[in-house]
Scaffold this motif. Structure first.
Motif, PDB file in Angstrom:
ATOM      1  N   LEU A 138       0.828  -1.211   0.000  1.00 18.45           N
ATOM      2  CA  LEU A 138       0.000   0.000   0.000  1.00 18.45           C
ATOM      3  C   LEU A 138       0.865   1.266   0.000  1.00 18.45           C
ATOM      4  N   SER A 139       1.937   1.264   0.828  1.00 16.13           N
ATOM      5  CA  SER A 139       2.749   2.473   0.946  1.00 16.13           C
ATOM      6  C   SER A 139       3.451   2.821  -0.374  1.00 16.13           C
ATOM      7  N   LYS A 140       3.680   1.791  -1.226  1.00 12.84           N
ATOM      8  CA  LYS A 140       4.313   2.059  -2.525  1.00 12.84           C
ATOM      9  C   LYS A 140       3.277   2.550  -3.535  1.00 12.84           C
ATOM     10  N   ALA A 141       1.987   2.206  -3.292  1.00 12.51           N
ATOM     11  CA  ALA A 141       0.949   2.510  -4.288  1.00 12.51           C
ATOM     12  C   ALA A 141       0.328   3.894  -4.110  1.00 12.51           C
ATOM     13  N   VAL A 142       0.384   4.435  -2.866  1.00 10.54           N
ATOM     14  CA  VAL A 142      -0.287   5.727  -2.642  1.00 10.54           C
ATOM     15  C   VAL A 142       0.727   6.841  -2.367  1.00 10.54           C
ATOM     16  N   LYS A 143       0.251   8.072  -2.451  1.00  7.30           N
ATOM     17  CA  LYS A 143       1.099   9.227  -2.114  1.00  7.30           C
ATOM     18  C   LYS A 143       0.271  10.176  -1.245  1.00  7.30           C
ATOM     19  N   PRO A 144       0.911  11.051  -0.467  1.00  5.01           N
ATOM     20  CA  PRO A 144       0.142  11.979   0.369  1.00  5.01           C
ATOM     21  C   PRO A 144      -0.882  12.762  -0.464  1.00  5.01           C
ATOM     22  N   GLY A 145      -2.087  12.922   0.120  1.00  5.55           N
ATOM     23  CA  GLY A 145      -3.157  13.635  -0.608  1.00  5.55           C
ATOM     24  C   GLY A 145      -4.145  12.681  -1.268  1.00  5.55           C
ATOM     25  N   ASP A 146      -3.765  11.395  -1.453  1.00 12.27           N
ATOM     26  CA  ASP A 146      -4.684  10.415  -2.064  1.00 12.27           C
ATOM     27  C   ASP A 146      -5.860  10.134  -1.127  1.00 12.27           C
ATOM     28  N   THR A 147      -6.973   9.747  -1.731  1.00 15.09           N
ATOM     29  CA  THR A 147      -8.165   9.443  -0.950  1.00 15.09           C
ATOM     30  C   THR A 147      -8.345   7.928  -0.821  1.00 15.09           C
ATOM     31  N   ILE A 148      -8.666   7.468   0.387  1.00 15.85           N
ATOM     32  CA  ILE A 148      -8.929   6.035   0.605  1.00 15.85           C
ATOM     33  C   ILE A 148     -10.319   5.923   1.216  1.00 15.85           C
ATOM     34  N   PHE A 149     -11.072   4.943   0.730  1.00 15.34           N
ATOM     35  CA  PHE A 149     -12.430   4.746   1.251  1.00 15.34           C
ATOM     36  C   PHE A 149     -12.479   3.383   1.928  1.00 15.34           C
ATOM     37  N   ILE A 150     -13.067   3.322   3.129  1.00 13.57           N
ATOM     38  CA  ILE A 150     -13.261   2.021   3.792  1.00 13.57           C
ATOM     39  C   ILE A 150     -14.746   1.883   4.108  1.00 13.57           C
ATOM     40  N   GLY A 151     -15.345   0.781   3.692  1.00 14.61           N
ATOM     41  CA  GLY A 151     -16.780   0.597   3.952  1.00 14.61           C
ATOM     42  C   GLY A 151     -17.095  -0.844   4.274  1.00 14.61           C
ATOM     43  N   GLN A 152     -18.222  -1.050   4.920  1.00 11.81           N
ATOM     44  CA  GLN A 152     -18.700  -2.409   5.178  1.00 11.81           C
ATOM     45  C   GLN A 152     -18.819  -3.108   3.831  1.00 11.81           C
ATOM     46  N   TYR A 153     -18.586  -4.429   3.776  1.00 13.40           N
ATOM     47  CA  TYR A 153     -18.670  -5.145   2.508  1.00 13.40           C
ATOM     48  C   TYR A 153     -20.055  -4.924   1.895  1.00 13.40           C
ATOM     49  N   LEU A 154     -20.094  -4.580   0.606  1.00 13.01           N
ATOM     50  CA  LEU A 154     -21.350  -4.223  -0.079  1.00 13.01           C
ATOM     51  C   LEU A 154     -22.037  -3.055   0.644  1.00 13.01           C
ATOM     52  N   PHE A 155     -21.231  -2.068   1.024  1.00 12.54           N
ATOM     53  CA  PHE A 155     -21.787  -0.875   1.692  1.00 12.54           C
ATOM     54  C   PHE A 155     -22.860  -0.284   0.787  1.00 12.54           C
ATOM     55  N   THR A 156     -23.911   0.266   1.373  1.00 10.88           N
ATOM     56  CA  THR A 156     -24.978   0.808   0.527  1.00 10.88           C
ATOM     57  C   THR A 156     -24.866   2.310   0.370  1.00 10.88           C
ATOM     58  N   GLY A 157     -23.872   2.904   1.015  1.00 11.54           N
ATOM     59  CA  GLY A 157     -23.674   4.328   0.798  1.00 11.54           C
ATOM     60  C   GLY A 157     -24.421   5.189   1.799  1.00 11.54           C
ATOM     61  N   SER A 158     -25.503   4.644   2.382  1.00 11.60           N
ATOM     62  CA  SER A 158     -26.274   5.470   3.303  1.00 11.60           C
ATOM     63  C   SER A 158     -25.838   5.204   4.742  1.00 11.60           C
ATOM     64  N   GLU A 159     -24.970   4.197   4.896  1.00 15.13           N
ATOM     65  CA  GLU A 159     -24.641   3.781   6.255  1.00 15.13           C
ATOM     66  C   GLU A 159     -23.621   4.710   6.898  1.00 15.13           C
ATOM     67  N   THR A 160     -23.633   4.734   8.224  1.00 22.89           N
ATOM     68  CA  THR A 160     -22.598   5.493   8.935  1.00 22.89           C
ATOM     69  C   THR A 160     -21.443   4.546   9.225  1.00 22.89           C
ATOM     70  N   THR A 161     -21.377   3.463   8.421  1.00 24.46           N
ATOM     71  CA  THR A 161     -20.316   2.476   8.667  1.00 24.46           C
ATOM     72  C   THR A 161     -19.223   2.617   7.625  1.00 24.46           C
ATOM     73  N   SER A 162     -19.167   3.751   6.925  1.00 25.55           N
ATOM     74  CA  SER A 162     -18.093   3.893   5.940  1.00 25.55           C
ATOM     75  C   SER A 162     -17.347   5.197   6.199  1.00 25.55           C
ATOM     76  N   VAL A 163     -16.061   5.185   5.853  1.00 25.59           N
ATOM     77  CA  VAL A 163     -15.221   6.327   6.227  1.00 25.59           C
ATOM     78  C   VAL A 163     -14.300   6.711   5.066  1.00 25.59           C
ATOM     79  N   TRP A 164     -14.073   8.015   4.909  1.00 28.50           N
ATOM     80  CA  TRP A 164     -13.127   8.520   3.905  1.00 28.50           C
ATOM     81  C   TRP A 164     -11.861   8.944   4.624  1.00 28.50           C
ATOM     82  N   LEU A 165     -10.714   8.530   4.086  1.00 24.97           N
ATOM     83  CA  LEU A 165      -9.424   8.896   4.688  1.00 24.97           C
ATOM     84  C   LEU A 165      -8.597   9.659   3.657  1.00 24.97           C
TER      85      LEU A 165
END
Length: 527
Positions: A138-165
């Motif tokens: 991962l550290s080789k693939a990203v650079k500062p400023g990139d956006t990473i999204f983490i969500g529950q598997y098959l997140f539906t988008g409306s949940e408060t279970t997903s986070v943007w980093l």
């Protein structure tokens, strides 16, 4: 705007919108793929799903082991037997999916504007400050400023279970991120999405290969959904792998387009694959939101012109927890049909949703209404123009059969086929009436024993819009003399009558081979 550009047949009387939908035997021409999981794996629920209109069952190996899915599949077989409804099986691979490893399965709360570290060290315990992941580069693939999204598997988008980093800094193999929104990660499986980066992992992982060569071979899967297809080579490699596994040389490969890499190589992938799944959930993260519709319309059009099934995902996410879709979702399903999609794939809605059966039935009803106003005439002209001249023999027969059926207002097209190709070509021209594809089994041998082919071909048309397969008696081949063909035709007509498709005095268009010639004939039924 000039009226020829409208997707709808017009003009529509406003009063006609209020007419109740007719409950017909064939719920819709568009097919529905349902993902079977915790909320939809009992014989009762699967039977209800089949009756509601599901024609392909998707088994998702991102979670659940082989035994779990085998048990679900046995229940599916029992449901098929009791409902007498055909259903195909799709195996969905995991592919190079980036996951957060949360061994304790405890909920993790993340606060906005604080820091969290993503580490490849999977032995560590997941916490609010540290998230172990299954990818070491991962550290080789990203650079500062990139956006990473983490969500529950098959997140539906409306949940408060997903986070943007947002990537703040890189420390050796670790990636330090700033949290953009407060969220709680609950559940056992979280996926990680990074916009527009290349992940150095094989498309068919070793785990996928072992599942296909054991579970897949044992259950003779009809479709392989190849997650994260990025190049045509991915599909070629998968095909070589399948060709060595007994009956699986007949399995169709559907390329799942999930990121910008797959989008860039779309044309080559489409040439190699048997069909395409537009994974709008992941694409919606990789693409700017305002571009998602454009990709859908372009991709579905290309699939239509190639005569390969286009499957659209993530349509009624809100039905995971609600009995009714939102207005936007209901419109979105209809637009997918007007764009020309063959099938709608339901993920979270049937896998862990509270209303799997209702979801299938509502999506089917929306599809049915959209098909009624689909501008077939415009579509037909576009397709003929795209194919150009001279047409191949089979293509000209298929398009003529559709044109004849529309001109004489036939109630059904019956097509005799052994490989299923003729029937798929007829469906490519999107006739307004159902196509009964009568699959004539062929006798084949592997020097040790003789067997009939045909079951794969019949089930594989269950994902094509407008195709309804039936397997003929092998004693009546399709390419035989007129006499035996008539008896197969009689069986097909009886099937059509029993299912309420054909009434007396209806006209039926029949497409068949007689000797070496292909024939399109129109028959009018007696009493």
């Amino acid at each position: 705007m000039h009226s020829t550009h409208l997707l709808l047949e017009e003009p529509i009387r406003m009063a006609s919108i209020l007419e109740p939908s007719k409950p017909s035997f064939f719920p819709a021409m568009t097919k529905i793929v349902g993902t079977l999981g915790p909320k939809s794996r009992s014989v009762e629920v699967i039977s209800a799903c089949l009756n509601a209109g599901m024609s392909v069952a998707r088994f998702d190996f991102s979670w659940g082991d082989v035994d779990y899915h085998q048990e679900t599949l046995e229940n599916l077989k029992a449901a098929i037997k009791s409902t007498k409804k055909l259903c195909a099986v799709m195996l969905d691979t995991v592919g190079p999916e980036l996951q957060v490893v949360n061994k304790s399965e405890k909920a993790i709360s993340l606060e906005a504007d604080t820091l969290v570290v993503l580490t490849p060290d999977q032995e560590q315990e997941a916490s609010s400050q540290l998230l172990p992941i299954n990818f070491s580069n991962l550290s080789k693939a990203v650079k500062p400023g990139d956006t990473i999204f983490i969500g529950q598997y098959l997140f539906t988008g409306s949940e408060t279970t997903s986070v943007w980093l947002e990537v703040a800094e890189l420390k050796g193999d670790d990636v330090v991120c700033k949290i953009k929104n407060t969220a709680t990660l609950a559940g056992s499986l979280f996926t990680l999405h990074i916009s527009q980066i290349h992940v150095e992992l094989p498309t068919l992982t070793e785990a996928d290969k072992s599942v296909i060569s054991t579970w897949g071979v044992r259950n003779k899967i009809d479709f392989l959904s190849l997650s994260y297809t990025r190049h045509a080579e991915d599909v070629r490699q998968a095909r070589i792998f399948l060709s060595k596994l007994g009956d699986l040389y007949q399995t169709q490969i559907f390329a799942k387009i999930e990121n910008v890499e797959g989008l860039t190589h779309f044309d080559e992938i489409l040439q190699e694959a048997d069909g395409v799944i537009l994974s709008r959930g992941n694409l919606g993260i990789d693409l700017p939101p305002e571009k998602v519709f454009l990709f859908q319309k372009a991709a579905v059009y290309k699939c239509n012109m190639a005569g390969k099934p286009a499957v659209v995902t993530r349509v009624v996410d809100s039905m995971t927890d609600n009995l009714r879709p939102t207005r936007a979702e209901a419109t979105d399903v209809a637009n997918a049909i007007l764009d020309g999609s063959d099938a709608i794939l339901l993920g979270a809605e049937t896998l862990r949703g509270l209303y799997p059966v209702e979801t299938i039935s509502i999506v089917g009803r929306i599809c049915y209404e959209a098909e009624k106003v689909f501008n077939q005439d415009l579509y037909f002209k576009k397709t003929v123009k795209y194919v150009g001249e001279p047409m191949t023999h089979l293509e000209s027969i298929a398009s003529s059969a559709v044109r004849a059926a529309i001109k004489v207002k036939a109630s059904v097209i019956i097509c005799f086929t052994s490989s299923g190709r003729a029937a798929r070509l007829i469906a490519k021209y999107r006739p307004t009436m159902p196509v009964l594809s009568v699959v004539i089994p062929r006798l084949k041998t592997n020097q040790l024993r003789w067997s009939f082919s045909g079951a794969f071909e019949a089930r594989q048309s269950l994902i094509v819009r407008g195709l309804f397969p039936m397997l003929a008696d092998p004693r009546h081949p399709a390419e035989s003399t007129n006499a035996t063909n008539e008896s197969v035709l009689k069986v097909a007509l009886d099937h059509g009558k029993a299912s309420g498709l054909i009434k007396s005095h209806d006209r039926v268009v029949v497409c068949q081979k007689v000797g070496d010639a292909s024939v399109v004939k129109i028959i009018e039924l007696e009493d």
